[in-house]
Design a protein around this motif. Structure first.
Motif, mmCIF file in Angstrom:
data_model
loop_
_atom_site.group_PDB
_atom_site.id
_atom_site.type_symbol
_atom_site.label_atom_id
_atom_site.label_comp_id
_atom_site.label_asym_id
_atom_site.label_seq_id
_atom_site.Cartn_x
_atom_site.Cartn_y
_atom_site.Cartn_z
ATOM 1 N N THR A 11 2.115 4.964 -10.271
ATOM 2 C CA THR A 11 2.546 3.575 -10.188
ATOM 3 C C THR A 11 4.052 3.547 -10.014
ATOM 4 O OG1 THR A 11 0.746 2.875 -11.628
ATOM 5 C CG2 THR A 11 2.589 1.342 -11.371
ATOM 6 N N PHE A 12 4.488 2.909 -8.937
ATOM 7 C CA PHE A 12 5.913 2.740 -8.687
ATOM 8 C C PHE A 12 6.289 1.322 -9.127
ATOM 9 C CE2 PHE A 12 4.806 6.138 -5.759
ATOM 10 C CZ PHE A 12 5.850 7.013 -5.950
ATOM 11 N N PRO A 13 7.173 1.185 -10.115
ATOM 12 C CA PRO A 13 7.527 -0.143 -10.615
ATOM 13 C C PRO A 13 8.433 -0.930 -9.662
ATOM 14 C CG PRO A 13 8.766 1.542 -11.776
ATOM 15 C CD PRO A 13 7.811 2.255 -10.871
ATOM 16 N N PHE A 16 10.228 1.516 -2.933
ATOM 17 C CA PHE A 16 10.743 2.873 -2.779
ATOM 18 C C PHE A 16 10.617 3.305 -1.320
ATOM 19 C CE2 PHE A 16 6.264 3.260 -3.407
ATOM 20 C CZ PHE A 16 5.853 4.388 -2.720
ATOM 21 N N VAL A 17 11.315 4.367 -0.977
ATOM 22 C CA VAL A 17 11.239 4.939 0.371
ATOM 23 C C VAL A 17 10.903 6.414 0.245
ATOM 24 C CG1 VAL A 17 12.834 3.307 1.445
ATOM 25 C CG2 VAL A 17 13.720 5.394 0.422
ATOM 26 N N LEU A 18 10.293 6.940 1.296
ATOM 27 C CA LEU A 18 10.020 8.365 1.383
ATOM 28 C C LEU A 18 10.785 8.926 2.565
ATOM 29 C CD1 LEU A 18 6.170 8.450 0.790
ATOM 30 C CD2 LEU A 18 7.936 9.264 -0.758
ATOM 31 N N PRO A 19 11.378 10.098 2.423
ATOM 32 C CA PRO A 19 12.097 10.707 3.539
ATOM 33 C C PRO A 19 11.183 10.848 4.761
ATOM 34 C CG PRO A 19 12.517 11.916 1.514
ATOM 35 C CD PRO A 19 11.430 10.921 1.212
ATOM 36 N N GLY A 20 11.730 10.538 5.923
ATOM 37 C CA GLY A 20 10.975 10.664 7.159
ATOM 38 C C GLY A 20 10.269 9.392 7.585
ATOM 39 N N TYR A 21 10.295 8.348 6.744
ATOM 40 C CA TYR A 21 9.642 7.081 7.073
ATOM 41 C C TYR A 21 10.670 5.957 6.959
ATOM 42 C CZ TYR A 21 5.372 9.746 6.661
ATOM 43 O OH TYR A 21 4.392 10.682 6.837
ATOM 44 N N PRO A 22 10.774 5.114 7.975
ATOM 45 C CA PRO A 22 11.822 4.101 7.981
ATOM 46 C C PRO A 22 11.553 2.904 7.075
ATOM 47 C CG PRO A 22 10.461 3.883 9.929
ATOM 48 C CD PRO A 22 9.999 5.114 9.207
ATOM 49 N N ASP A 23 10.286 2.636 6.779
ATOM 50 C CA ASP A 23 9.989 1.421 6.030
ATOM 51 C C ASP A 23 10.034 1.632 4.520
ATOM 52 O OD1 ASP A 23 7.774 3.069 6.385
ATOM 53 O OD2 ASP A 23 6.346 1.442 6.131
ATOM 54 N N GLU A 24 10.346 0.546 3.829
ATOM 55 C CA GLU A 24 10.355 0.556 2.381
ATOM 56 C C GLU A 24 8.951 0.178 1.917
ATOM 57 O OE1 GLU A 24 13.908 -0.624 -0.314
ATOM 58 O OE2 GLU A 24 12.718 -2.438 0.039
ATOM 59 N N LEU A 25 8.433 0.893 0.931
ATOM 60 C CA LEU A 25 7.087 0.629 0.432
ATOM 61 C C LEU A 25 7.171 -0.236 -0.816
ATOM 62 C CD1 LEU A 25 5.699 4.228 0.913
ATOM 63 C CD2 LEU A 25 5.116 2.200 2.247
ATOM 64 N N PRO A 26 6.244 -1.183 -0.961
ATOM 65 C CA PRO A 26 6.302 -2.083 -2.114
ATOM 66 C C PRO A 26 5.900 -1.389 -3.413
ATOM 67 C CG PRO A 26 4.350 -2.537 -0.798
ATOM 68 C CD PRO A 26 5.161 -1.510 -0.045
ATOM 69 N N MET A 76 7.602 14.088 -2.847
ATOM 70 C CA MET A 76 6.712 13.301 -3.701
ATOM 71 C C MET A 76 7.148 13.402 -5.156
ATOM 72 S SD MET A 76 4.097 11.335 -3.214
ATOM 73 C CE MET A 76 4.572 10.194 -4.466
ATOM 74 N N GLU A 77 7.480 14.606 -5.598
ATOM 75 C CA GLU A 77 7.943 14.787 -6.975
ATOM 76 C C GLU A 77 9.242 14.034 -7.224
ATOM 77 O OE1 GLU A 77 8.080 18.997 -7.672
ATOM 78 O OE2 GLU A 77 5.896 19.167 -7.682
ATOM 79 N N LEU A 78 10.153 14.038 -6.245
ATOM 80 C CA LEU A 78 11.413 13.302 -6.397
ATOM 81 C C LEU A 78 11.170 11.802 -6.480
ATOM 82 C CD1 LEU A 78 13.804 15.247 -3.996
ATOM 83 C CD2 LEU A 78 13.933 15.122 -6.497
ATOM 84 N N ALA A 79 10.266 11.294 -5.660
ATOM 85 C CA ALA A 79 9.954 9.861 -5.690
ATOM 86 C C ALA A 79 9.368 9.471 -7.046
ATOM 87 C CB ALA A 79 8.985 9.503 -4.564
ATOM 88 N N ILE A 80 8.484 10.310 -7.569
ATOM 89 C CA ILE A 80 7.875 10.039 -8.870
ATOM 90 C C ILE A 80 8.919 10.114 -9.975
ATOM 91 C CG2 ILE A 80 6.251 10.928 -10.590
ATOM 92 C CD1 ILE A 80 4.472 11.747 -8.179
ATOM 93 N N THR A 81 9.742 11.161 -9.957
ATOM 94 C CA THR A 81 10.770 11.338 -10.977
ATOM 95 C C THR A 81 11.799 10.223 -10.917
ATOM 96 O OG1 THR A 81 10.472 13.720 -10.892
ATOM 97 C CG2 THR A 81 12.507 12.928 -11.872
ATOM 98 N N HIS A 82 12.218 9.854 -9.709
ATOM 99 C CA HIS A 82 13.223 8.806 -9.549
ATOM 100 C C HIS A 82 12.723 7.481 -10.112
ATOM 101 C CE1 HIS A 82 16.644 6.681 -7.967
ATOM 102 N NE2 HIS A 82 15.839 5.836 -7.368
ATOM 103 N N GLY A 83 11.446 7.209 -9.917
ATOM 104 C CA GLY A 83 10.872 5.972 -10.432
ATOM 105 C C GLY A 83 10.398 6.083 -11.863
ATOM 106 N N ARG A 84 10.592 7.275 -12.460
ATOM 107 C CA ARG A 84 10.157 7.535 -13.830
ATOM 108 C C ARG A 84 8.701 7.154 -14.032
ATOM 109 N NH1 ARG A 84 15.552 5.110 -16.181
ATOM 110 N NH2 ARG A 84 15.686 4.542 -14.064
ATOM 111 N N ASN A 85 7.873 7.578 -13.080
ATOM 112 C CA ASN A 85 6.447 7.293 -13.137
ATOM 113 C C ASN A 85 5.703 8.457 -13.755
ATOM 114 O OD1 ASN A 85 6.392 4.777 -11.527
ATOM 115 N ND2 ASN A 85 7.361 6.152 -10.070
ATOM 116 N N ILE A 86 4.631 8.163 -14.421
ATOM 117 C CA ILE A 86 3.792 9.189 -15.006
ATOM 118 C C ILE A 86 2.464 9.182 -14.263
ATOM 119 C CG2 ILE A 86 2.595 9.948 -17.097
ATOM 120 C CD1 ILE A 86 4.838 8.479 -18.667
ATOM 121 N N PRO A 87 2.065 10.303 -13.613
ATOM 122 C CA PRO A 87 0.775 10.336 -12.943
ATOM 123 C C PRO A 87 -0.348 10.079 -13.943
ATOM 124 C CG PRO A 87 2.076 12.267 -12.388
ATOM 125 C CD PRO A 87 2.787 11.551 -13.492
#
Length: 104
Positions: A11-13, A16-26, A76-87
């Motif tokens: 869950t991303f609160p 966020f963006v992922l490298p290589g993709y121009p759009d921001e994800l909700p 993926m790990e950076l996106a999760i860590t940056h958002g402080r999300n817990i799988p």
């Protein structure tokens, strides 16, 4: 060649963006799909990750469309860590179970 697929939900609160993709994800829940192959010729069972995907469900004019975006394990790990999300909700396919795990 034996393959296995594992999935988990993050869950991303915030947006966020992922490298290589121009759009921001909700913000929201996203499923991560991991594919691995069994390494042959070893005296023990071992798997190597072959792909990681983020499942994107279309919204608005793209509702009903699902996209699997390839993403590196590190990104993926950076996106999760940056958002402080817990799988959570880890769901491994039956193919992912070794005979020893299946007996538990």
């Amino acid at each position: 060649m034996n393959m296995r697929t594992s999935t988990y939900t993050v869950t991303f609160p915030d947006e966020f963006v992922l490298p290589g993709y121009p759009d921001e994800l909700p913000a929201g829940e996203y499923e991560v799909v991991i594919e691995e192959e069994c390494l042959q010729g070893l005296s023990f069972e071992a798997f190597r990750r072959t792909a990681t995907y983020l499942t994107i469900h279309g919204k608005g004019e793209h509702a009903g469309r699902t996209e699997l975006r390839p993403v590196s394990e590190r990104d993926m790990e950076l996106a999760i860590t940056h958002g402080r999300n817990i799988p959570r909700d880890v769901n491994d396919s039956e193919a992912a179970l070794s005979p020893q795990e299946d007996l538990k």
